[in-house]
Design an enzyme around this catalytic site. Sequence first.
Site, PDB file in Angstrom:
ATOM      1  N   LYS A  41       0.889  -1.240  -0.152  1.00 55.33           N
ATOM      2  CA  LYS A  41      -0.101   0.057  -0.162  1.00 55.33           C
ATOM      3  C   LYS A  41       0.825   1.390   0.148  1.00 55.33           C
ATOM      4  O   LYS A  41       0.780   2.278  -0.779  1.00 55.33           O
ATOM      5  CB  LYS A  41      -0.943   0.249   1.359  1.00 55.33           C
ATOM      6  CG  LYS A  41      -2.180  -0.172   1.106  1.00 55.33           C
ATOM      7  CD  LYS A  41      -2.886   0.000   2.572  1.00 55.33           C
ATOM      8  CE  LYS A  41      -4.281  -0.641   2.547  1.00 55.33           C
ATOM      9  NZ  LYS A  41      -4.885  -0.214   4.089  1.00 55.33           N
ATOM     10  N   THR A 128     -14.234   4.759  14.159  1.00 60.44           N
ATOM     11  CA  THR A 128     -15.539   4.467  14.877  1.00 60.44           C
ATOM     12  C   THR A 128     -15.280   3.466  15.970  1.00 60.44           C
ATOM     13  O   THR A 128     -15.137   2.388  15.435  1.00 60.44           O
ATOM     14  CB  THR A 128     -16.441   4.296  13.673  1.00 60.44           C
ATOM     15  OG1 THR A 128     -16.330   5.253  12.919  1.00 60.44           O
ATOM     16  CG2 THR A 128     -18.065   4.055  14.300  1.00 60.44           C
ATOM     17  N   ASN A 217     -24.609   7.472  12.182  1.00 63.52           N
ATOM     18  CA  ASN A 217     -24.774   6.093  11.226  1.00 63.52           C
ATOM     19  C   ASN A 217     -26.123   5.559  11.498  1.00 63.52           C
ATOM     20  O   ASN A 217     -26.933   5.160  10.607  1.00 63.52           O
ATOM     21  CB  ASN A 217     -23.561   5.410  11.303  1.00 63.52           C
ATOM     22  CG  ASN A 217     -22.562   5.841  10.262  1.00 63.52           C
ATOM     23  OD1 ASN A 217     -22.849   6.953   9.617  1.00 63.52           O
ATOM     24  ND2 ASN A 217     -21.520   5.139  10.137  1.00 63.52           N
ATOM     25  N   CYS A 269     -19.785   0.422   6.712  1.00 64.53           N
ATOM     26  CA  CYS A 269     -20.015   1.355   8.103  1.00 64.53           C
ATOM     27  C   CYS A 269     -21.454   1.014   8.822  1.00 64.53           C
ATOM     28  O   CYS A 269     -21.422   0.598   9.615  1.00 64.53           O
ATOM     29  CB  CYS A 269     -19.848   2.844   7.596  1.00 64.53           C
ATOM     30  SG  CYS A 269     -18.249   3.127   7.003  1.00 64.53           S
ATOM     31  N   LYS A 272     -22.348  -2.436  10.084  1.00 70.54           N
ATOM     32  CA  LYS A 272     -21.427  -3.141  11.306  1.00 70.54           C
ATOM     33  C   LYS A 272     -21.586  -2.095  12.535  1.00 70.54           C
ATOM     34  O   LYS A 272     -21.467  -2.368  13.505  1.00 70.54           O
ATOM     35  CB  LYS A 272     -20.054  -3.284  10.788  1.00 70.54           C
ATOM     36  CG  LYS A 272     -19.157  -2.037  10.575  1.00 70.54           C
ATOM     37  CD  LYS A 272     -18.200  -1.682  11.467  1.00 70.54           C
ATOM     38  CE  LYS A 272     -17.357  -0.548  10.788  1.00 70.54           C
ATOM     39  NZ  LYS A 272     -16.679   0.405  11.897  1.00 70.54           N
ATOM     40  N   LYS A 332     -22.342   0.479  -3.160  1.00 71.94           N
ATOM     41  CA  LYS A 332     -23.047   1.802  -3.597  1.00 71.94           C
ATOM     42  C   LYS A 332     -22.339   2.434  -4.846  1.00 71.94           C
ATOM     43  O   LYS A 332     -21.231   2.254  -5.126  1.00 71.94           O
ATOM     44  CB  LYS A 332     -23.228   2.824  -2.654  1.00 71.94           C
ATOM     45  CG  LYS A 332     -22.021   3.591  -2.356  1.00 71.94           C
ATOM     46  CD  LYS A 332     -22.237   4.750  -1.433  1.00 71.94           C
ATOM     47  CE  LYS A 332     -21.092   5.795  -1.056  1.00 71.94           C
ATOM     48  NZ  LYS A 332     -21.174   6.402  -0.071  1.00 71.94           N
ATOM     49  N   ARG A 339     -17.577  -4.345   0.693  1.00 70.37           N
ATOM     50  CA  ARG A 339     -18.004  -4.890   2.105  1.00 70.37           C
ATOM     51  C   ARG A 339     -19.570  -4.678   2.357  1.00 70.37           C
ATOM     52  O   ARG A 339     -20.122  -3.661   1.901  1.00 70.37           O
ATOM     53  CB  ARG A 339     -17.106  -3.914   2.992  1.00 70.37           C
ATOM     54  CG  ARG A 339     -15.801  -4.278   2.975  1.00 70.37           C
ATOM     55  CD  ARG A 339     -15.208  -3.238   3.946  1.00 70.37           C
ATOM     56  NE  ARG A 339     -15.016  -1.819   3.425  1.00 70.37           N
ATOM     57  CZ  ARG A 339     -14.630  -0.929   4.258  1.00 70.37           C
ATOM     58  NH1 ARG A 339     -14.154  -0.973   5.491  1.00 70.37           N
ATOM     59  NH2 ARG A 339     -14.825   0.282   3.889  1.00 70.37           N
TER      60      ARG A 339
HETATM   61  C1  UGA Z   1     -21.598   6.344   5.618  1.00 68.89           C
HETATM   62  C2  UGA Z   1     -22.121   7.637   6.234  1.00 68.89           C
HETATM   63  O1  UGA Z   1     -23.153   8.323   5.218  1.00 68.89           O
HETATM   64  C3  UGA Z   1     -21.025   8.542   6.478  1.00 68.89           C
HETATM   65  O2  UGA Z   1     -21.602   9.795   6.883  1.00 68.89           O
HETATM   66  C4  UGA Z   1     -20.022   7.831   7.374  1.00 68.89           C
HETATM   67  O3  UGA Z   1     -18.659   8.722   7.656  1.00 68.89           O
HETATM   68  C5  UGA Z   1     -19.482   6.351   7.078  1.00 68.89           C
HETATM   69  O4  UGA Z   1     -20.756   5.883   6.552  1.00 68.89           O
HETATM   70  C6  UGA Z   1     -18.648   5.868   7.700  1.00 68.89           C
HETATM   71  O5  UGA Z   1     -19.035   5.698   8.926  1.00 68.89           O
HETATM   72  O6  UGA Z   1     -17.451   5.882   7.461  1.00 68.89           O
HETATM   73  P1  UGA Z   1     -20.879   5.416   3.387  1.00 68.89           P
HETATM   74  O7  UGA Z   1     -20.858   4.104   3.989  1.00 68.89           O
HETATM   75  O8  UGA Z   1     -20.003   5.702   2.496  1.00 68.89           O
HETATM   76  O9  UGA Z   1     -21.174   6.444   4.306  1.00 68.89           O
HETATM   77  O10 UGA Z   1     -22.238   5.284   2.414  1.00 68.89           O
HETATM   78  P2  UGA Z   1     -23.744   6.008   2.426  1.00 68.89           P
HETATM   79  O11 UGA Z   1     -23.609   6.989   1.321  1.00 68.89           O
HETATM   80  O12 UGA Z   1     -24.183   6.372   3.508  1.00 68.89           O
HETATM   81  O13 UGA Z   1     -24.445   4.659   1.937  1.00 68.89           O
HETATM   82  C7  UGA Z   1     -24.629   3.601   2.802  1.00 68.89           C
HETATM   83  C8  UGA Z   1     -25.541   2.705   2.004  1.00 68.89           C
HETATM   84  O14 UGA Z   1     -26.841   3.040   2.286  1.00 68.89           O
HETATM   85  C9  UGA Z   1     -25.223   2.185   0.812  1.00 68.89           C
HETATM   86  O15 UGA Z   1     -25.398   0.796   0.436  1.00 68.89           O
HETATM   87  C10 UGA Z   1     -26.369   3.110  -0.136  1.00 68.89           C
HETATM   88  O16 UGA Z   1     -26.690   2.226  -1.380  1.00 68.89           O
HETATM   89  C11 UGA Z   1     -27.418   2.985   0.871  1.00 68.89           C
HETATM   90  N1  UGA Z   1     -28.591   3.883   0.858  1.00 68.89           N
HETATM   91  C12 UGA Z   1     -28.148   5.362   0.964  1.00 68.89           C
HETATM   92  C13 UGA Z   1     -29.783   3.595   0.659  1.00 68.89           C
HETATM   93  O17 UGA Z   1     -30.091   2.393   0.460  1.00 68.89           O
HETATM   94  N2  UGA Z   1     -30.619   4.564   0.548  1.00 68.89           N
HETATM   95  C14 UGA Z   1     -30.587   6.076   0.366  1.00 68.89           C
HETATM   96  O18 UGA Z   1     -31.334   6.770   0.390  1.00 68.89           O
HETATM   97  C15 UGA Z   1     -29.272   6.365   1.048  1.00 68.89           C
END
Ligand code: UGA
Length: 442
Positions: A41, A128, A217, A269, A272, A332, A339
């Site tokens: 890395k 976290t 979260n 995130c 978990k 997403k 993951r």
């Molecule tokens: C999430 C949080 O949004 C961040 O603020 C946080 O910092 C991060 O976790 C973390 O703990 O590190 P992330 O995991 O990158 O961020 O993704 P999100 O954009 O939150 O999406 C999470 C999941 O929810 C995805 O599978 C997405 O497809 C789903 N989702 C999101 C939905 O099913 N519907 C929605 O309206 C939005």
Amino acid sequence: MTTTDRPKLSVIGTGYLGATHAVCMTELGFDVIGVDVFPDKIDKLNAGEVPFFEPGLAELLRKNLETGRLRFTTSYEEAAEFADVHFICVGTPQKKGEYAADVSYVDTAFSSLAPLLTRRVLLVGKSTVPAGTAARIADMVAELAPNKDVELAWNPEFLREGFAVEDTLRPDRLVFGVRSEWAEQQLRAAFAPVIETGSPVIVTDFATAELVKVAANSFLATKISFINAMAEVCEVTHADVTKLAEALGYDDRIGRKFLGSGLGFGGGCLPKDIRAFMARAGELGVDQALTFLKDVDDINMRRRARVVDLGYELLQGSYNGAKVCVFGAAFKPNSDDIRDSPALDVAANIRRHGATVVVYDPAAMDNARKAHPQLTYADSALEAARDADLVLLLTEWNEFREMDPQVLGDAVAKRRIVDGRNALDPTQWRAAGWTYRALGRP
Ligand code: UGA
């Protein structure tokens, strides 16, 4: 602030969070050293390559390496020698077979660094963690660090994958969990350029800082599962959850964001974090306060089962021998992270039901191949769809949203699609001769 007032920074752990943090802090004018235990890395990062997909990060990494103010190493000694403020950004995955978070990487990072600290510096946890971890680590650092003035702070990170650069350069808030004025001042200096552009700072104790992250979260996960629970009700009442979400969203107390119904949440995130939060609440004797998160998790997992059922209905009762095209492998869009990917979970399940599953994703193919070698992979969306009996759209990349139903229709054997992310226009797809099914909409 003059350049000489700027603390020198180290970032321990160069995953999605740490690599982005190291690059962005250099971009903001700091001198930064990134540390990781994996030499591969480190070599990649020093060569200007980002070991994961994150829009805009590779360009910013190369630009900042050229300034000479950013470098990566495997040596904790080098980091200890160099930095005034150390950010610990290692992962806290779910423990195998348990809900709780595995904090061993956090413990190892602090216990490796602390004995090397001979002058007064600030250690900042960004990972976290379960409430109470920071207090425990502070005790550990006090014991291990030769300099007894070394302090700890907790500074949770809220960046979203896919928007990590933007979220790090312009965070919507900064949370500083500290035990002294000095620690707060060090953090204010380390984030001065961000604070100057208007990001609000909330100063708290350790436990509040830890909780802000898991509470945020949990709220986001609850919001997604709320709209997905509504989708279940819409399915039996023949209502349209996308219209429902639109109408709810105009109430600014509710807001439209995170009311995207469909296959639900995955990633490293949200799933978990809600489980670790429940586990920690149990240890603290307040499990009842968070039992609703079990429903949030269950609703989320039911959506995956529902997509499998919809496909089964479209195939008239058997996956056996069918060719199923899956669009999406990342958890997403705009990410290569697989993951706890809902898309791959569904794909693997359908494969177990006897179908040949052909997957295409614009960025996550290599990761998916390694984790699920039993699935078949195609080099393009059209190739994945060739002669398919069923198409499943499971991650809403723009490439899939913008697909022409006629062009795709010419590739498949049968025009049948399950839109697992409510990403397509049903009228347009039905007009092109497709049998279109979705979650929570007629
Ligand atoms: C999430 C949080 O949004 C961040 O603020 C946080 O910092 C991060 O976790 C973390 O703990 O590190 P992330 O995991 O990158 O961020 O993704 P999100 O954009 O939150 O999406 C999470 C999941 O929810 C995805 O599978 C997405 O497809 C789903 N989702 C999101 C939905 O099913 N519907 C929605 O309206 C939005």
